[in-house]
Design an enzyme around this catalytic site. Structure first.
Site, PDB file in Angstrom:
ATOM      1  N   CYS A 165      13.738  46.499   6.349  1.00  0.00           N
ATOM      2  CA  CYS A 165      14.349  46.339   5.293  1.00  0.00           C
ATOM      3  C   CYS A 165      13.588  44.965   4.484  1.00  0.00           C
ATOM      4  CB  CYS A 165      15.793  45.703   5.879  1.00  0.00           C
ATOM      5  SG  CYS A 165      17.158  45.352   4.521  1.00  0.00           S
ATOM      6  N   THR A 166      14.374  43.850   3.992  1.00  0.00           N
ATOM      7  CA  THR A 166      13.912  42.794   3.248  1.00  0.00           C
ATOM      8  C   THR A 166      12.715  41.965   4.019  1.00  0.00           C
ATOM      9  OG1 THR A 166      15.789  41.301   3.825  1.00  0.00           O
ATOM     10  CG2 THR A 166      15.607  42.799   1.688  1.00  0.00           C
TER      11      THR A 166
END
Length: 320
Positions: free
Chosen positions: A105-106
């Protein structure tokens, strides 16, 4: 089997599923299939961290004391918005020593801030792809796949995509049978390929504001095998083909043809995954007309033919 060490980086504001999803996959490899992973978690100072959902996680130790791992995994979360500079410094100094560098993800934002993504093709959560590309122009950001492999670097899209990536890494390390054993235990029915899109066609496109165009969007989704040429769709919206094409793209962000392609591909994939219908029948149902036309669409979009796609993601025998 060769035991590989996996170090998971923890910090305040981390997404709990970005941590627990891959950890369950690697732990499952050791528990259910006898494949070795030495799993460790660490925060900067070894203190517990608070996840973005409020859960407290207690690490095994501090990053300063952690030995260089085979696989360094950096999860995402709200804490990537204003990361601790000391964490970025640690990543810049220590991550290059890992044999495999993974973000979920981030978490890609942390690796980018440490200069570890320059010159690489990566992905991340759809909501920050533009931000990542603008902030780090030396990074090639691909917003579509659920995960991307580029040499020793592996990056994934949001949350559950971290499970898909971890399963792919286990398959790379220990073979397909072990990865499938873990997937079955976790009740992950479909192990998605990395080039599968993050979003369905309906979610990728914006919903049209005007009722005639919105109705056409629904019609396409419900009738993928019908005549979906611009002329036919324009007639349904009671607009000229030229006006319809311009308005549809302006309101949805996709040309009519591109939207139709995505809907048909998505529908065909679901039928291959969930039914035993023959490929010839599916190609007609989804508007491709012939198996060869459907094969070309699959190879172009997913890099694999329909028969191979079904073999990988459907356990039941198919009709002919």
């Amino acid at each position: 089997m060769t035991q590989r060490s996996v170090l998971v980086v923890l910090y305040d504001g981390v997404q709990s599923l970005d941590v627990s999803g891959p950890v369950e996959v690697f732990a499952g490899a050791s528990h259910f299939a006898g494949a070795g992973y030495d799993l460790r978690t660490a925060s900067l100072d070894g203190a517990q961290v608070r996840t973005s959902s409020g859960l407290a996680l207690v690490p095994d130790g501090s990053l300063a004391d952690a030995a260089p791992p085979h696989t360094l995994l950096v999860p995402g979360g709200q804490g990537t918005r204003t990361p601790d500079p000391a964490l970025i410094d640690w990543l810049g100094a220590r991550a290059p020593h890992a044999e495999r560098l993974v973000s979920v993800c981030t978490g890609a934002l942390l690796l980018a801030a440490a200069g570890l993504l320059d010159g690489h093709r990566v992905t991340t959560h759809w909501s920050v792809c533009d931000h990542l590309a603008r902030s780090y122009p030396a990074v090639e950001v691909d917003p579509d796949p659920i995960f991307v492999r580029d040499g020793r670097l592996a990056t994934s899209a949001g949350v559950t995509a971290g499970i898909d990536l971890a399963l792919a890494l286990v398959e790379e390390d220990h073979g397909r049978d072990i990865a499938l054993t873990i997937a079955r235990h976790l009740v992950v029915f479909l192990r998605r390929p990395g080039n599968q899109a993050q979003f369905s066609a309906q979610l990728t496109a914006q919903t049209a504001r005007r009722e005639p165009l919105r109705a056409v969007q629904h019609w396409i989704t419900e009738h993928p095998g019908d005549d979906l040429t611009v002329e036919a769709l324009a007639a349904r919206a009671r607009l000229s083909p030229r006006h319809f094409a311009r308005a549809f793209q302006a309101e949805t962000g996709l040309t009519p043809g591109r939207y139709v392609d995505r809907v048909r591909l998505e529908h065909a994939r679901r039928l291959l995954e969930d039914t035993t219908d023959g490929i010839s029948g599916i190609s007609r149902t989804c508007g491709y007309g012939t198996p060869e036309a459907m094969r070309r669409a699959f190879v172009k979009a997913l890099g694999t033919a329909p028969a191979e796609y079904r073999r990988r993601f459907h356990g039941r025998p198919a009709a002919h």
